[in-house]
Design a protein around this motif. Structure first.
Motif, short mmCIF file in Angstrom:
data_model
loop_
_atom_site.label_atom_id
_atom_site.label_comp_id
_atom_site.label_asym_id
_atom_site.label_seq_id
_atom_site.Cartn_x
_atom_site.Cartn_y
_atom_site.Cartn_z
N GLU A 149 11.00 -73.06 115.45
CA GLU A 149 12.03 -72.24 116.09
C GLU A 149 11.45 -70.87 116.46
O GLU A 149 10.68 -70.31 115.68
CB GLU A 149 13.21 -72.01 115.12
CG GLU A 149 14.12 -73.22 115.06
CD GLU A 149 15.20 -73.11 114.00
OE1 GLU A 149 16.16 -73.90 114.07
OE2 GLU A 149 15.09 -72.26 113.10
N MET B 115 4.14 -61.39 116.70
CA MET B 115 3.51 -62.46 115.91
C MET B 115 1.99 -62.36 115.91
O MET B 115 1.34 -62.72 114.93
CB MET B 115 3.95 -63.81 116.48
CG MET B 115 3.51 -65.00 115.71
SD MET B 115 4.36 -65.13 114.14
CE MET B 115 5.12 -66.73 114.30
N ASN B 116 1.40 -61.88 117.00
CA ASN B 116 -0.06 -61.83 117.07
C ASN B 116 -0.65 -60.83 116.08
O ASN B 116 -1.83 -60.90 115.75
CB ASN B 116 -0.52 -61.47 118.49
CG ASN B 116 -0.10 -60.07 118.90
OD1 ASN B 116 1.07 -59.72 118.82
ND2 ASN B 116 -1.04 -59.27 119.30
N GLY C 261 -4.33 -65.40 114.46
CA GLY C 261 -4.42 -64.19 115.24
C GLY C 261 -3.07 -63.87 115.87
O GLY C 261 -2.03 -64.29 115.34
N GLU D 119 -5.75 -64.79 118.99
CA GLU D 119 -6.52 -66.04 119.01
C GLU D 119 -7.78 -65.83 118.17
O GLU D 119 -8.67 -65.07 118.57
CB GLU D 119 -6.85 -66.43 120.47
CG GLU D 119 -7.80 -67.60 120.62
CD GLU D 119 -7.39 -68.84 119.80
OE1 GLU D 119 -6.19 -69.15 119.70
OE2 GLU D 119 -8.30 -69.48 119.21
N PRO D 120 -7.86 -66.52 117.02
CA PRO D 120 -8.99 -66.24 116.12
C PRO D 120 -10.35 -66.49 116.78
O PRO D 120 -11.32 -65.79 116.49
CB PRO D 120 -8.76 -67.19 114.94
CG PRO D 120 -7.79 -68.21 115.42
CD PRO D 120 -6.95 -67.53 116.46
N1 SAM Z 1 -3.48 -67.99 119.13
C1 SAM Z 1 -3.24 -68.95 118.11
C2 SAM Z 1 -2.27 -70.01 118.59
O1 SAM Z 1 -1.87 -69.97 119.75
O2 SAM Z 1 -1.96 -70.89 117.81
C3 SAM Z 1 -2.81 -68.40 116.77
C4 SAM Z 1 -1.80 -67.29 116.75
S1 SAM Z 1 -0.20 -67.70 117.38
C5 SAM Z 1 0.65 -66.16 117.11
C6 SAM Z 1 0.39 -68.79 116.14
C7 SAM Z 1 1.63 -69.56 116.42
O3 SAM Z 1 2.74 -68.69 116.45
C8 SAM Z 1 1.65 -70.32 117.73
O4 SAM Z 1 2.00 -71.66 117.46
C9 SAM Z 1 2.72 -69.64 118.52
O5 SAM Z 1 3.34 -70.56 119.37
C10 SAM Z 1 3.63 -69.16 117.43
N2 SAM Z 1 4.50 -68.03 117.80
C11 SAM Z 1 4.17 -66.87 118.40
N3 SAM Z 1 5.25 -66.06 118.52
C12 SAM Z 1 6.28 -66.71 117.97
C13 SAM Z 1 7.66 -66.42 117.78
N4 SAM Z 1 8.19 -65.26 118.17
N5 SAM Z 1 8.42 -67.35 117.16
C14 SAM Z 1 7.90 -68.53 116.75
N6 SAM Z 1 6.61 -68.87 116.90
C15 SAM Z 1 5.81 -67.98 117.51
#
Ligand code: SAM
Length: 342
Positions: A201, A337-338, A78, A80-81
């Protein structure tokens, strides 16, 4: 070949212009999240209108089409899925592809907050390994990073997952001056509990309230620092994702490095990503995308969908070129990223 047999022919596997087979699909089932991690989102986010979001039945059909086209590993993410309403019904229906042997792995990436509620059911749906994102073991720092999260809740989630029989990998984004001094301790903690751990990273995706230059910590630097304390041995271990692994002699555990900036891993890319509105991104770090919602909704059969997927895969780029430095303050791509799913 007559028209009818052509239309019902089994779809071809997906091979991109660089000869890479696409066998891994990541699906962002919602762009919403109960946390607001400082490197991922701004605090006041505008989320996608609900009417644009695919139903769970449509997501099932879309995932199943990709499985018919050769996807062997499926990760729901997601946002958060686990905050998507009724998400377990999607896991349950997708598990039929594990039963049939068409899918090798059904998994998810989660912040852990909802795992106390869902860990057991995930196991029943055939999920065996999960990634839990955790950037610190310090409750105050955790609140500062996630803005809205509580460390206790995530720890309870991790314990529920362990009790439920799920194998856990901890994903940690390396953040300059934030968890930089804590990485060794986190490795000790994760490996002490039998969890693999991966360092990531921070990537320049979407505008956030902070400056990414202040957050970015190159993993080449972290790795060099770890060598003062640990013996790292490169190992060929693979989970189907982009991490390169080492074994740590002192802890007996595995540590992965995901290094989109310091060591681009695109040459072996086997992945594509779909958003909750049915947009297919062929590369996390590029803007080019294909709409799959229109062909999905245009007919009950999947021929239009398969054709749209094939056309998109034929445009999969060679790779991304992320840069974070003082001259490049703009995100490489506008979406967070979400939306695309981490
Ligand atoms: N909500 C879930 C979670 O927290 O794992 C799934 C989605 S989250 C976007 C997935 C992963 O992407 C997480 O490990 C988060 O730390 C990482 N993440 C989010 N934005 C990021 C970024 N700009 N650069 C690197 N990793 C990122």
């Amino acid at each position: 070949m007559d028209f009818l047999s052509a239309a019902s022919a089994p779809p071809q596997d997906m091979i991109d212009p660089f000869g890479r087979g696409i066998t891994y699909l990541r699906v962002s089932v919602t762009d919403r999240c109960d946390f607001r991690c400082v490197y991922c989102m701004a605090e006041n986010m505008t989320f996608l209108p609900k009417r644009d979001v695919l139903t769970l039945e449509e997501l099932d059909r879309l995932c199943s089409a990709f499985i018919a086209k050769g996807v062997r590993k499926l990760r729901l993410t997601g946002g958060e899925p686990l905050v998507r309403k009724n998400i377990m019904s999607l896991f349950r229906s997708l598990s039929r592809h594990l039963d049939s042997g068409d899918l090798e792995e059904l998994t998810l990436t989660s912040n852990g907050s909802q795992l106390p509620k869902y860990a057991e059911e995930l196991y029943c749906c055939g999920v065996r390994r999960i990634n839990v994102s955790l950037d610190t073991l310090d409750a105050e720092k955790f609140r500062a990073i996630t803005r809205w999260g509580e460390l206790d809740q995530v720890m309870a989630g991790i314990e529920a997952a362990e009790r439920g029989g799920l194998k856990i990998k901890i994903n940690t984004v390396a953040l300059k001056d934030v968890n930089e001094g804590e990485i060794e301790e986190m490795i000790g903690w994760a490996h002490g509990r039998g969890f693999d751990m991966t360092l990531i990273e921070t990537m320049p995706l979407g505008d956030i309230d902070a400056d990414r230059v202040d957050q970015y910590l190159p993993l080449s630097q972290v790795r060099a620092q770890l060598l003062d304390r640990f013996t790292l041995e490169d190992i060929p271990y693979k989970t189907g994702g982009p991490a390169r692994y080492v074994a740590i002699k002192e802890t007996g555990g595995r540590l992965g490095f995901i290094t989109p900036l310091t060591h681009n891993f695109c040459e072996s890319c086997n992945r594509v990503r779909v958003t909750c509105t049915g947009t297919l991104f062929m590369c996390l770090g590029q803007e080019d995308a294909a709409d799959l919602r229109a062909p999905l909704r245009a007919s009950e059969g999947n021929d239009l969908l398969y054709a749209a997927i094939d056309e998109a895969i034929s445009r999969k780029p060679k790779g991304h070129d992320f840069v974070i430095d003082r001259r490049n303050r703009r995100p490489a791509v506008a979406r967070h990223m979400n939306v695309t799913g981490g």
